[in-house]
Design a protein around this motif. Sequence first.
Motif, PDB file in Angstrom:
ATOM      1  N   ARG A  15       0.800  -1.210   0.000  1.00 49.60           N
ATOM      2  CA  ARG A  15       0.000   0.000   0.000  1.00 49.60           C
ATOM      3  C   ARG A  15       0.845   1.277   0.000  1.00 49.60           C
ATOM      4  N   ASP A 249      -9.220   4.837  -0.649  1.00 47.31           N
ATOM      5  CA  ASP A 249     -10.256   3.834  -0.398  1.00 47.31           C
ATOM      6  C   ASP A 249     -11.666   4.375  -0.606  1.00 47.31           C
ATOM      7  N   THR A 252     -12.517   4.233  -4.444  1.00 51.37           N
ATOM      8  CA  THR A 252     -12.447   2.978  -5.177  1.00 51.37           C
ATOM      9  C   THR A 252     -13.830   2.338  -5.218  1.00 51.37           C
ATOM     10  N   LEU A 281      -4.872   2.489  -9.033  1.00 47.49           N
ATOM     11  CA  LEU A 281      -4.621   1.548  -7.947  1.00 47.49           C
ATOM     12  C   LEU A 281      -3.213   0.963  -8.034  1.00 47.49           C
ATOM     13  N   ARG A 286      -1.937  -0.578  -4.633  1.00 49.59           N
ATOM     14  CA  ARG A 286      -3.026  -1.544  -4.400  1.00 49.59           C
ATOM     15  C   ARG A 286      -3.023  -2.584  -5.512  1.00 49.59           C
ATOM     16  N   ARG A 289      -5.956  -5.430  -5.851  1.00 50.77           N
ATOM     17  CA  ARG A 289      -7.237  -4.913  -6.345  1.00 50.77           C
ATOM     18  C   ARG A 289      -7.128  -4.552  -7.827  1.00 50.77           C
TER      19      ARG A 289
END
Length: 348
Positions: A15, A249, A252, A281, A286, A289
């Motif tokens: 992250r 977050d 998303t 992302l 991320r 994801r």
Amino acid sequence: MKARPDGDAPPPEDRRAGCVKPGPAPGWAAPALGSVLARVAVTRAEVGDRFPLYADPGTGAWRTTARGSWTGGFWAGLQWLRARHTGDPSDREAARACTARLADWAGADTSTRGLILWYGTVFADDGERIRNQGARACRDAFDPELGLVPWGSAFGGPRLLARVDGVPGMVPLLATVDAEAAGSHLRRHLDLCLRTRPSSWSWLHAGATGWTACADPPPGWSRGPAWLLLALAEGACLPDGDSFAALADILTPASPVPLADTAHPGGPLDTSAAAITALALLRLGRRDRAVGLLDVLVDRHLTTDGRLLDGCYDLTAGTAVRHELIWGDFFLAYALAELTGRAAGGTG
């Protein structure tokens, strides 16, 4: 849709802002990238010196523009990605010629210069002059009282607008000459777009009343959160950028491919928003994801001849609501190049 072999399982998610975790890409990623970039050659033969905008999902025929409008940089960027992929001098020459045709946009009064000039030069080997000219012009257009580069008058309508699609690309472009102005531009749009629930993606400024939310684009617009998420990923590279990454977050989407407008649950999807989100992302670290999202795009929406279908240009106007979109193709290719390690060497 495109058949894929099962790929390696993605490594654990990282992250850290701006980090694409190293590791083997899924087995389907490189073939998918190759098919999208093969499509570039077909498109180039069809459109010539014009700029592709959207293509019929059945025939693949493109609707084009003469100057590229706000999407011209994506076509140039796709051609540079192809040139890097093939190493063919003719592909490189075509990419150079396309980027050169973006030069007039440097002086245009529009914050979409970020989309045009950043993404049109990010992979170029000779885009510095156009990029620097545009960056300086954007810095000159920066309004310190409003804290942003206004939407501008190039496409008609009121000039003193703040629109979310004037943020991605503008942040890294402006940062090349003024990182403080770039951070302010992003923070002002974050403050406006996220101050209401549901979010408003366009705001009009008037001296007497300040900022007022606009109805267009609608609150449920798919690309609103996607554009802002991409801008956050770009802002994560600025001083104190971790504060931007921390907001990812909430932007998303829950589903891999969002509805074009959440107010129309039975309406079309928008794969272009999903492709933008996937790149954001990846750049935010991320990876898990992003890989899951790209998996869905490649498996369900990418044709064997490299066309990303089910993109929605403008649902309100009924324009190209289930089509191949040039920016959908670009952001899918960019994300796949990032995932496979083939985007190295770009400006961003």
